[in-house]
Design an enzyme around this catalytic site. Structure first.
Site, PDB file in Angstrom:
ATOM      1  N   HIS A  99      53.412  81.397  32.932  1.00  0.00           N
ATOM      2  CA  HIS A  99      53.581  82.851  33.118  1.00  0.00           C
ATOM      3  C   HIS A  99      52.252  83.609  33.036  1.00  0.00           C
ATOM      4  O   HIS A  99      52.188  84.785  33.429  1.00  0.00           O
ATOM      5  CB  HIS A  99      54.530  83.435  32.072  1.00  0.00           C
ATOM      6  N   HIS A 148      62.420  79.267  34.243  1.00  0.00           N
ATOM      7  CA  HIS A 148      61.824  80.551  34.613  1.00  0.00           C
ATOM      8  C   HIS A 148      60.804  80.358  35.730  1.00  0.00           C
ATOM      9  O   HIS A 148      60.094  79.347  35.757  1.00  0.00           O
ATOM     10  CB  HIS A 148      61.114  81.193  33.419  1.00  0.00           C
ATOM     11  N   ASP A 173      63.827  73.901  29.841  1.00  0.00           N
ATOM     12  CA  ASP A 173      64.795  74.897  29.403  1.00  0.00           C
ATOM     13  C   ASP A 173      65.914  75.147  30.403  1.00  0.00           C
ATOM     14  O   ASP A 173      66.767  76.009  30.186  1.00  0.00           O
ATOM     15  CB  ASP A 173      64.108  76.220  29.040  1.00  0.00           C
ATOM     16  N   ASP A 199      60.580  74.416  35.328  1.00  0.00           N
ATOM     17  CA  ASP A 199      61.020  75.296  34.253  1.00  0.00           C
ATOM     18  C   ASP A 199      62.164  76.182  34.755  1.00  0.00           C
ATOM     19  O   ASP A 199      62.258  76.483  35.950  1.00  0.00           O
ATOM     20  CB  ASP A 199      59.840  76.158  33.796  1.00  0.00           C
TER      21      ASP A 199
END
Length: 310
Positions: free
Chosen positions: A128, A167, A246, A165
């Site tokens: 990120h 995200h 995740d 991931d």
């Protein structure tokens, strides 16, 4: 040839409070599960060095570097908040240097032929982190830093970044938005943090949004239909993995339905591409994964495939 694990105790000293899911316990859980799986002794255990400033400066502005370096608290137990869920403690600067340093050192070791591939058990995570802003638990973008090292220092002409991931890796996507040498492929739950609104298919990216509650069959299909054709067309000379776990069905930070076998299968597909075009060269770096048991089991499944122990 072997698979190396890069890590360092400094990565466990970075913490953002007892309440925070991105905790030091994540790395301990991974190490414990490697031991329980009886594979820790079969891996090349390597200490993550400190990254050089020149490596970080290739991807991040001086403002970002100074923000992390100058605001890490001097006193143990104090915190500095970058945003609501990204904090610094007194060890964060050194941990961030170790995390980026692991990714770069692993890249060099793979390219030098010392090892075939590597997994970096590091934190803070990185995907990120934008060139101009730390965010989302991330300080420096470890994968982007390593990929730029491979391109600018080691002279590779084409690399690929695979991000699984839950995200979207918005920082990574921004780092290479206009660089045809880098192909990024990912899936991510959508709508979801960081609420990236990106074109799913561009000249150098395949970032596929998937709805909540998607399971492994959905992800496997998009890998076959979208990731693999793009990777084969790009012909990467090295593959970097943003390995977030995740999207596991037991992880409450996301709402997807993957299991360990899905991560093993994805890793197998990546390895086939790497063997075809990149002499098997892969560097994988830990991103998300917050249910400690699911994280540790998934990492072991991932590493077993990398090491040919599955």
């Amino acid at each position: 040839m072997s698979t190396a694990i890069y890590s360092h105790p400094d990565c466990q000293r970075h913490e953002m409070g007892d309440w925070h899911p991105e905790s030091p316990a994540r790395l301990q859980a991974i190490q414990d599960q490697l031991i329980l799986a009886h594979i820790d002794g079969l891996l090349d255990q390597r200490e993550a060095p400190v990254a050089q400033m020149s490596d970080i400066e290739r991807n991040h502005s001086k403002t970002v570097i100074d923000l992390v370096r100058e605001n890490a608290p001097k006193r143990v137990g104090d915190y500095y908040s970058i945003d609501g869920d990204t904090l610094l403690n007194s060890y964060s600067w050194k941990a961030a240097l170790r995390a980026a340093g692991a990714a770069v050192a692993a890249t060099d070791a793979v390219l030098d032929g010392q090892i075939e591939n590597a997994f970096c058990a590091i934190r803070p995570p990185g995907h990120h982190a934008r060139p101009s802003e730390p965010m989302g638990f991330c300080l420096f973008n470890n994968i982007a830093i390593a990929a730029k090292h491979a391109l600018h220092v080691r002279g590779l002409e084409r690399v690929a970044i695979v991000d699984f991931d839950v995200h979207h890796g918005n920082g990574t996507a921004e780092s290479f938005a206009d660089d045809p040498r880098v192909l990024m492929v990912s899936f991510y739950q959508h709508p979801f943090y960081p609420f990236s609104e990106v074109e799913p298919f561009t000249a150098n990216s395949v970032n596929v949004p998937v709805p909540a509650r998607s399971k492994g069959d959905v992800v496997r299909q998009l890998v076959l239909e979208h990731w693999l054709p793009a990777l084969q067309e790009h012909r990467p000379q090295m593959i970097f993995i943003s390995a977030g776990f995740d999207a596991h069905c037991e992880d409450d930070m996301g709402n997807m339905g993957l299991v360990e076998a899905d991560y093993a299968w994805i890793t197998q597909q990546i390895m086939l591409v790497a063997k075809q075009f990149a002499q098997g060269r892969i560097v994988s770096c830990l991103e998300g994964g917050y249910n400690l048991s699911a994280l540790a089991r998934s990492v072991v499944a991932h590493v077993k495939v990398l090491a040919g122990l599955d």
